[in-house]
Design an enzyme around this catalytic site. Structure first.
Site, mmCIF file in Angstrom:
data_model
loop_
_atom_site.group_PDB
_atom_site.id
_atom_site.type_symbol
_atom_site.label_atom_id
_atom_site.label_comp_id
_atom_site.label_asym_id
_atom_site.label_seq_id
_atom_site.Cartn_x
_atom_site.Cartn_y
_atom_site.Cartn_z
ATOM 1 N N GLY A 293 -15.051 -10.737 1.188
ATOM 2 C CA GLY A 293 -16.040 -11.382 0.334
ATOM 3 C C GLY A 293 -15.691 -12.810 -0.039
ATOM 4 O O GLY A 293 -16.564 -13.677 -0.084
ATOM 5 N N ASP B 169 -6.413 -10.737 8.565
ATOM 6 C CA ASP B 169 -7.131 -9.606 7.942
ATOM 7 C C ASP B 169 -7.009 -8.407 8.879
ATOM 8 O O ASP B 169 -7.262 -8.535 10.072
ATOM 9 C CB ASP B 169 -8.609 -9.950 7.721
ATOM 10 N N ASP C 193 -7.742 -8.373 -1.506
ATOM 11 C CA ASP C 193 -8.442 -7.549 -2.488
ATOM 12 C C ASP C 193 -7.552 -6.474 -3.098
ATOM 13 O O ASP C 193 -8.042 -5.484 -3.609
ATOM 14 C CB ASP C 193 -9.681 -6.903 -1.849
ATOM 15 N N CYS D 88 -13.395 -3.422 -6.165
ATOM 16 C CA CYS D 88 -14.830 -3.545 -5.860
ATOM 17 C C CYS D 88 -15.425 -2.225 -5.400
ATOM 18 O O CYS D 88 -16.585 -1.936 -5.656
ATOM 19 C CB CYS D 88 -15.062 -4.595 -4.766
ATOM 20 N N CYS E 146 10.031 4.476 -20.073
ATOM 21 C CA CYS E 146 10.119 3.092 -20.555
ATOM 22 C C CYS E 146 9.320 3.028 -21.861
ATOM 23 O O CYS E 146 9.041 4.054 -22.469
ATOM 24 C CB CYS E 146 9.566 2.109 -19.524
ATOM 25 N N LYS F 132 -12.610 -8.088 11.956
ATOM 26 C CA LYS F 132 -13.187 -9.211 11.214
ATOM 27 C C LYS F 132 -12.676 -10.556 11.717
ATOM 28 O O LYS F 132 -13.434 -11.518 11.814
ATOM 29 C CB LYS F 132 -12.852 -9.073 9.721
#
Lengths: 358, 77
Positions: free
Chosen positions: A37, A58, A126, A181, A320, A82
């Site tokens: 995107g 990619d 992403d 997303c 923790c 892509k």
């Protein structure tokens, strides 16, 4: 055909840009990591503007759910890598540029050799794991990084020069704690806006026009068409979490540290059978209250790189302050020692206090 | 001390509004504590604070009319 004299005429006549600005673009090398995107619109404008060499990485193939926002791809590209489609489309747009592609995302083990070759890096990935290894790499070798990220109707852009993403968010969030997303959705034009803002920053950095967003975060809200800027500064917490040299960087477990699949044990379950567990406190030595009364082993997360050996036959329960770091350390231990029974105490010491156990 | 607190990203969903006006808040540590008490779900999302457009690296005292932005990380691309 030589179009060079007219092709860029509209930007060459801009004040402060000129043929010198265009020459700088034609000599520049920009690495775009992620061709989704954010990457698609950024790549289109960078290619159109005449960036001489574009690198694109990619690992994915085009899918139908990409098409509402990833505007380089068409229906007939579904199933194709892509990077291959992007290269073909970009060279159709501007045949005078060079495009180099990798159908992979490098990762920390060997990204430095590629990043070193480029003038500017554009993060269009992403996932948090890649955002952190890209940012740490650019910080280590002093490479300008143009960061962009989106969520639903909002986006963020930053240019890291003296600082890094870790100064903003020192600790890598677990995958799943912050919506992506796929689960939260994203308005199709939103990454378009953010990707174009990222391309704008690249052009400014290379040509020297204007004032790049150096060490600032720009937030964009599409629903109200509003921007909000935050000036960053060095974050003392970041230094404790960022790899300090190339060797530490290349062995850093960016994927495991985001692993959210470590089983959690609640305070209630643990207190029913505390002797079943070997409690390991991964907080730093100055964090209070200490767990001395619970016979906890102490192994601060900051000393992780020094190595850790398991000496217990029991289930290992990492703890923790709030449950985030213990989950990360537990994930790392589990990755290095697949046979061990590894757990993280849900809510950490704060949950112990809440249940009046401390 | 009256301050304005802005929320971004997923924090909007948790708080249910894009801003709050709060009174009687002295510093960033106190603000964080008040927010976590009122909205426990905030504990599950990391966020950073900026005071009057400047990132808060260490706890800071508010002046009247301060604006504090609470910004979470976004992962999408």
């Amino acid at each position: 055909m030589n179009w060079a004299s007219t092709r860029y005429q509209r930007q060459e006549i801009l004040p402060g840009f000129g043929s010198e600005g265009q020459k700088r673009l034609s000599e520049a090398k920009v690495l775009v990591i992620g061709a989704g995107g954010l990457g698609c619109p950024a790549l289109q404008y960078l290619a159109a503007a005449g960036i001489g060499h574009l690198g694109i990485a990619d690992p994915d193939v085009v899918s139908i759910s990409n098409l509402h926002r990833q505007v380089l791809y068409s229906e007939q590209d579904i199933g194709q890598p892509k990077v291959e489609v992007a290269k073909r489309r970009l060279l159709q747009l501007n045949s005078s540029i060079e495009v180099r592609i990798w159908q992979e995302v490098f990762g920390p083990a060997y990204c430095l050799q590629f990043i070193n070759d480029y003038d500017v890096v554009l993060d269009a990935t992403d996932r948090f794991a890649s955002r952190y290894w890209i940012s740490d790499a650019c910080f280590l070798i002093k490479k300008p990084l143009v960061f962009g990220a989106v969520s639903r109707f909002e986006g963020q852009v930053a240019v890291f020069k003296e600082l890094s993403y870790r100064d903003l968010f020192p600790i890598q969030p677990m995958e799943g704690t912050v919506q992506d997303c796929a689960s939260a959705g994203v308005l199709g034009v939103l990454p378009g806006m953010i990707g174009v803002l990222q391309a704008t920053e690249v052009l400014k950095i290379i040509t020297g026009i204007g004032v790049p967003l150096y060490d600032q975060l720009l937030h964009y809200q599409a629903l109200s068409q509003s921007f909000y800027t935050i000036k960053l500064q060095a974050n003392p917490v970041a230094a404790a979490h960022r790899p300090t040299n190339l060797e530490a960087y290349q062995t850093m477990e960016y994927e495991a540290i985001c692993d959210s699949t470590v089983p959690l044990v609640s305070v209630e379950v643990w207190r029913e059978a505390p002797l079943d567990y070997c409690l390991i406190d991964v907080r730093e030595m100055d964090e209070q209250p200490r767990l001395d009364g619970l016979l906890a082993q102490v192994f601060p997360k900051s000393r992780w790189a020094e190595g850790w050996e398991n000496e217990s036959e029991k289930k290992l329960l990492f703890v923790c302050q709030s449950g985030i770091r213990s989950n990360q350390v537990a994930a790392l231990v589990r990755q290095k020692n697949p046979g061990l029974r590894v757990f993280s105490l849900e809510g950490g010491v704060q949950a112990m206090i809440k249940h009046n156990f401390l | 001390m009256v301050i304005k607190v802005l929320f971004f990203g997923q924090l909007l969903d948790i708080v249910g509004t894009d801003h709050l006006i709060l009174d009687q808040v002295g510093d960033t540590a106190q603000l964080r504590q008040i927010l976590l008490e009122r909205y426990p779900a905030l504990a599950s999302i990391p966020f950073t604070m900026a005071l009057d457009h400047r990132f808060v690296a260490e706890e800071q005292v508010f002046l009247s009319d301060s604006t504090v932005a609470c910004m979470p990380p976004f992962s999408g691309g």
